[in-house]
Design a protein around this motif. Sequence first.
Motif, PDB file in Angstrom:
ATOM      1  N   UNK A   1     -24.584 -17.660 -40.073  1.00 21.65           N
ATOM      2  CA  UNK A   1     -23.271 -17.176 -40.277  1.00 21.65           C
ATOM      3  C   UNK A   1     -23.114 -16.517 -41.569  1.00 21.65           C
ATOM      4  N   UNK A   2     -23.407 -17.319 -42.476  1.00 21.30           N
ATOM      5  CA  UNK A   2     -23.086 -16.973 -43.896  1.00 21.30           C
ATOM      6  C   UNK A   2     -23.831 -15.724 -44.400  1.00 21.30           C
ATOM      7  N   UNK A   3     -25.027 -15.219 -43.693  1.00 21.64           N
ATOM      8  CA  UNK A   3     -25.947 -14.151 -44.042  1.00 21.64           C
ATOM      9  C   UNK A   3     -25.138 -13.032 -43.435  1.00 21.64           C
TER      10      UNK A   3
ATOM     11  N   UNK B   1     -15.891 -21.656 -40.043  1.00 21.34           N
ATOM     12  CA  UNK B   1     -17.086 -22.481 -39.849  1.00 21.34           C
ATOM     13  C   UNK B   1     -18.027 -21.732 -39.098  1.00 21.34           C
ATOM     14  N   UNK B   2     -17.529 -20.576 -38.899  1.00 22.79           N
ATOM     15  CA  UNK B   2     -18.273 -19.748 -38.048  1.00 22.79           C
ATOM     16  C   UNK B   2     -18.519 -19.803 -36.684  1.00 22.79           C
ATOM     17  N   UNK B   3     -17.512 -20.836 -36.295  1.00 22.55           N
ATOM     18  CA  UNK B   3     -17.533 -21.272 -34.582  1.00 22.55           C
ATOM     19  C   UNK B   3     -16.509 -20.235 -33.882  1.00 22.55           C
ATOM     20  N   UNK B   4     -16.980 -20.104 -32.830  1.00 26.43           N
ATOM     21  CA  UNK B   4     -16.454 -19.247 -31.920  1.00 26.43           C
ATOM     22  C   UNK B   4     -15.011 -19.620 -31.163  1.00 26.43           C
ATOM     23  N   UNK B   5     -14.034 -19.995 -32.033  1.00 25.87           N
ATOM     24  CA  UNK B   5     -12.981 -20.555 -31.763  1.00 25.87           C
ATOM     25  C   UNK B   5     -12.189 -19.893 -30.643  1.00 25.87           C
TER      26      UNK B   5
ATOM     27  N   UNK C   1     -11.146  -0.450 -28.254  1.00 33.06           N
ATOM     28  CA  UNK C   1     -11.432  -2.100 -28.355  1.00 33.06           C
ATOM     29  C   UNK C   1     -11.678  -2.788 -29.368  1.00 33.06           C
ATOM     30  N   UNK C   2     -11.245  -3.648 -29.856  1.00 33.75           N
ATOM     31  CA  UNK C   2     -11.398  -4.346 -30.863  1.00 33.75           C
ATOM     32  C   UNK C   2     -12.505  -5.369 -30.882  1.00 33.75           C
ATOM     33  N   UNK C   3     -13.566  -5.238 -31.608  1.00 35.72           N
ATOM     34  CA  UNK C   3     -14.658  -6.378 -31.398  1.00 35.72           C
ATOM     35  C   UNK C   3     -14.268  -7.596 -31.941  1.00 35.72           C
ATOM     36  N   UNK C   4     -13.375  -8.525 -31.191  1.00 34.71           N
ATOM     37  CA  UNK C   4     -12.794  -9.757 -31.715  1.00 34.71           C
ATOM     38  C   UNK C   4     -13.908 -10.779 -31.738  1.00 34.71           C
ATOM     39  N   UNK C   5     -14.796 -10.527 -30.929  1.00 35.39           N
ATOM     40  CA  UNK C   5     -16.209 -11.315 -30.863  1.00 35.39           C
ATOM     41  C   UNK C   5     -16.681 -11.571 -32.273  1.00 35.39           C
ATOM     42  N   UNK C   6     -16.523 -10.485 -33.210  1.00 35.24           N
ATOM     43  CA  UNK C   6     -17.201 -10.556 -34.509  1.00 35.24           C
ATOM     44  C   UNK C   6     -16.211 -11.439 -35.453  1.00 35.24           C
ATOM     45  N   UNK C   7     -15.090 -11.655 -34.897  1.00 37.67           N
ATOM     46  CA  UNK C   7     -14.399 -12.507 -35.832  1.00 37.67           C
ATOM     47  C   UNK C   7     -14.306 -13.874 -35.426  1.00 37.67           C
TER      48      UNK C   7
ATOM     49  N   UNK D   1     -22.057 -13.829 -25.251  1.00 38.24           N
ATOM     50  CA  UNK D   1     -22.714 -12.772 -24.848  1.00 38.24           C
ATOM     51  C   UNK D   1     -22.778 -11.463 -25.708  1.00 38.24           C
ATOM     52  N   UNK D   2     -21.665 -11.174 -26.191  1.00 36.25           N
ATOM     53  CA  UNK D   2     -21.451  -9.931 -27.074  1.00 36.25           C
ATOM     54  C   UNK D   2     -22.176 -10.170 -28.474  1.00 36.25           C
ATOM     55  N   UNK D   3     -22.018 -11.271 -28.768  1.00 40.72           N
ATOM     56  CA  UNK D   3     -22.610 -11.783 -30.004  1.00 40.72           C
ATOM     57  C   UNK D   3     -24.068 -11.486 -30.123  1.00 40.72           C
ATOM     58  N   UNK D   4     -24.716 -11.958 -28.993  1.00 44.44           N
ATOM     59  CA  UNK D   4     -26.073 -11.992 -28.625  1.00 44.44           C
ATOM     60  C   UNK D   4     -26.789 -10.573 -28.451  1.00 44.44           C
ATOM     61  N   UNK D   5     -25.734  -9.602 -27.877  1.00 46.60           N
ATOM     62  CA  UNK D   5     -26.052  -8.386 -27.816  1.00 46.60           C
ATOM     63  C   UNK D   5     -26.209  -7.789 -29.240  1.00 46.60           C
ATOM     64  N   UNK D   6     -25.290  -8.447 -30.393  1.00 47.39           N
ATOM     65  CA  UNK D   6     -25.565  -7.876 -31.674  1.00 47.39           C
ATOM     66  C   UNK D   6     -26.753  -8.328 -32.444  1.00 47.39           C
ATOM     67  N   UNK D   7     -27.540  -9.143 -31.442  1.00 46.18           N
ATOM     68  CA  UNK D   7     -28.609  -9.563 -32.434  1.00 46.18           C
ATOM     69  C   UNK D   7     -28.124 -11.005 -33.135  1.00 46.18           C
ATOM     70  N   UNK D   8     -26.943 -11.424 -32.757  1.00 41.64           N
ATOM     71  CA  UNK D   8     -26.494 -12.630 -33.497  1.00 41.64           C
ATOM     72  C   UNK D   8     -26.676 -13.775 -32.763  1.00 41.64           C
ATOM     73  N   UNK D   9     -27.532 -14.687 -33.392  1.00 43.15           N
ATOM     74  CA  UNK D   9     -27.884 -15.875 -32.752  1.00 43.15           C
ATOM     75  C   UNK D   9     -26.531 -16.936 -32.650  1.00 43.15           C
ATOM     76  N   UNK D  10     -26.544 -17.602 -31.526  1.00 44.23           N
ATOM     77  CA  UNK D  10     -25.337 -18.513 -31.574  1.00 44.23           C
ATOM     78  C   UNK D  10     -25.708 -19.843 -30.882  1.00 44.23           C
ATOM     79  N   UNK D  11     -25.337 -20.899 -31.426  1.00 46.52           N
ATOM     80  CA  UNK D  11     -25.711 -22.301 -31.139  1.00 46.52           C
ATOM     81  C   UNK D  11     -24.616 -22.995 -30.990  1.00 46.52           C
ATOM     82  N   UNK D  12     -24.126 -23.915 -30.201  1.00 45.49           N
ATOM     83  CA  UNK D  12     -23.194 -24.836 -30.026  1.00 45.49           C
ATOM     84  C   UNK D  12     -21.831 -24.201 -30.345  1.00 45.49           C
ATOM     85  N   UNK D  13     -21.599 -22.743 -29.827  1.00 47.37           N
ATOM     86  CA  UNK D  13     -20.391 -22.129 -29.956  1.00 47.37           C
ATOM     87  C   UNK D  13     -20.163 -21.748 -31.652  1.00 47.37           C
TER      88      UNK D  13
END
Length: 129
Positions: free
Chosen positions: A116-118, A82-86, A72-78, A99-111
């Motif tokens: 994101x830059x870091x 703008x860093x938006x979850x298109x 499986x390809x982690x497409x959720x990391x792509x 959800x997947x991004x949150x599991x990666x400890x990645x904070x997501x707000x407003x999609x």
Amino acid sequence: MKNQKTKKVGKKETARSTGKQYSFFEDVFDVVRQIPKGRVTTFGAIANYLGTKLSARMVGWAMNGAHQATPPVPAHRVLNRNGMLTGKAHFATPTLMEELLLKEKIKVENDTVVDFQKLFWDPAQELEI
DNA sequence: TTGTTGACCTCTT
DNA sequence: CAAGAGGCCAACA
């Protein structure tokens, strides 16, 4: 997006007749799989790494087969520029990507991925072709 | 074979 | 400043 939903593209694709048995998809998948956990990248970065930076759409297109790709390809990391979850709408559920991004400890707000830059992971910079 | 679509990116109005 | 249109390459019908 329409309900058309193209009939999955899996199954080895068309394999170019120039020698490479695998198509553009494998290249994209390979790069995406190499994305470290907790990191994210963009279509443009992958496109640039593959050489088709002028056509980032191809990367997204390739991701169409990521759902059935193995492993499986982690497409959720792509994400987009703008860093938006298109592509969140393309996941099993619109919230799955987040959800997947949150599991990666990645904070997501407003999609959009926070810091994101870091968390940005550039294949061309890390892999260097 | 041509035509259309596509999870984007960039410039122009 | 915001919105719209064009363009790139590849695959499917």
